[in-house]
Write a protein that holds these residues in place. Sequence first.
Motif, mmCIF file in Angstrom:
data_model
loop_
_atom_site.group_PDB
_atom_site.id
_atom_site.type_symbol
_atom_site.label_atom_id
_atom_site.label_comp_id
_atom_site.label_asym_id
_atom_site.label_seq_id
_atom_site.Cartn_x
_atom_site.Cartn_y
_atom_site.Cartn_z
ATOM 1 N N ARG A 156 -51.992 -31.521 -72.781
ATOM 2 C CA ARG A 156 -53.259 -31.202 -73.454
ATOM 3 C C ARG A 156 -54.336 -32.206 -73.073
ATOM 4 N N ARG A 157 -53.954 -33.483 -73.083
ATOM 5 C CA ARG A 157 -54.941 -34.531 -72.799
ATOM 6 C C ARG A 157 -55.429 -34.415 -71.350
ATOM 7 N N ALA A 158 -54.490 -34.132 -70.421
ATOM 8 C CA ALA A 158 -54.865 -33.999 -68.999
ATOM 9 C C ALA A 158 -55.815 -32.817 -68.819
ATOM 10 N N ALA A 159 -55.528 -31.711 -69.498
ATOM 11 C CA ALA A 159 -56.389 -30.518 -69.383
ATOM 12 C C ALA A 159 -57.787 -30.839 -69.921
ATOM 13 N N GLU A 160 -57.815 -31.592 -71.022
ATOM 14 C CA GLU A 160 -59.092 -31.979 -71.643
ATOM 15 C C GLU A 160 -59.905 -32.858 -70.677
ATOM 16 N N MET A 161 -59.200 -33.784 -69.997
ATOM 17 C CA MET A 161 -59.887 -34.674 -69.052
ATOM 18 C C MET A 161 -60.460 -33.874 -67.882
ATOM 19 N N ARG A 162 -59.663 -32.909 -67.378
ATOM 20 C CA ARG A 162 -60.142 -32.088 -66.250
ATOM 21 C C ARG A 162 -61.354 -31.280 -66.669
#
Length: 224
Positions: A156-162
Motif C-alpha cells: 500500500r505504501r509503495a503504491a501511495e509513493m508511486r
Amino acid sequence: MIIAIDGPAGSGKSTTSRAVAGRLGYVYLDTGAMYRAIALAFIRRGEDALPGAADSVLPTIRLDLESGPEGVRVWLGEEDVTGLLRTAEVTRMSSRVSAIPSVRRFLVAEQRRIVDRQAARGRGVVVEGRDIGTVVFPDAGLKIFLTAAPEVRAGRRAAEMRLGGQQADDAAVQEDLKKRDRDDSSRAVSPLIPAGDAVTLDTSGLSFEEQVELIVGLARERGI
Ligand code: DC
C-alpha cells in the motif's frame, strides 16, 4: 466526542481516519503530520534528533493545522509546509524526533489544545496517530487499532509513493516499514501498542470501504 485511531505505518490509518471523519461530520487531526513538521524544523536547523537540540528548536516553533476536505494543511510559522512533509528524509527524521520526550510533551499538549477548541464548538474529532488511545486521549469514546500484514502495508505504501510521483521498490519499502515499526514499538516513551480497550482491526483482507463502514458502525453503536 473523540475517536482515536492508532496503528503502524501503512495500516490505512490516514485515508480511513479522513473518511470516517467525513462520514460523521467530525474534524480530522493527523498527529503524524505534526511530528513530521517538527522533523522538518530539525532538518532545516541542521540539528540531529537529540534532546538538547529539542530544547533549542521547540521554543522557536509555531505550528498551525487546518483540517479541510482534502486533508490537513500544516504551517510552520507563516509557511505552509504541507507539501514538504512526505519525503523519505522527513519520514526518517520524524521517527527519530518522535522518540524525544520533550517533543512528545510539546505535541501532546498541542493536540489536546486543538481538540479542546473543537469540543468547545461542539465538534467531535477523529485523531490519528500511534499513542492517541494510550496516552493523548485515554478517555476517547472509541479506540481503534488498525493493523495489516507487513507485506500488505508495504504494498500500500509503495503504491501511495508511486501515485505521488516517487520511485518505490516493494522490498525496500517493506524493510523501511519494519525498521520504523521496530523503532516505534520499542521506544521508551509512548511506544506503539494497542490500548487495553481498543478494538483491533486487521485490514489485510478488507477493502477501504469495508474498513470505513466497520468503524462508522462501531461509532454508531456507541451513540456517536
Ligand atoms: O503517521 P506518520 O507516518 O505520518 O507518522 C510519522 C512519524 O511520527 C512516525 O514515525 C511515528 C511518529 N508518530 C508518533 O510517534 N506518534 C504519533 N501520535 C504520530 C506519529
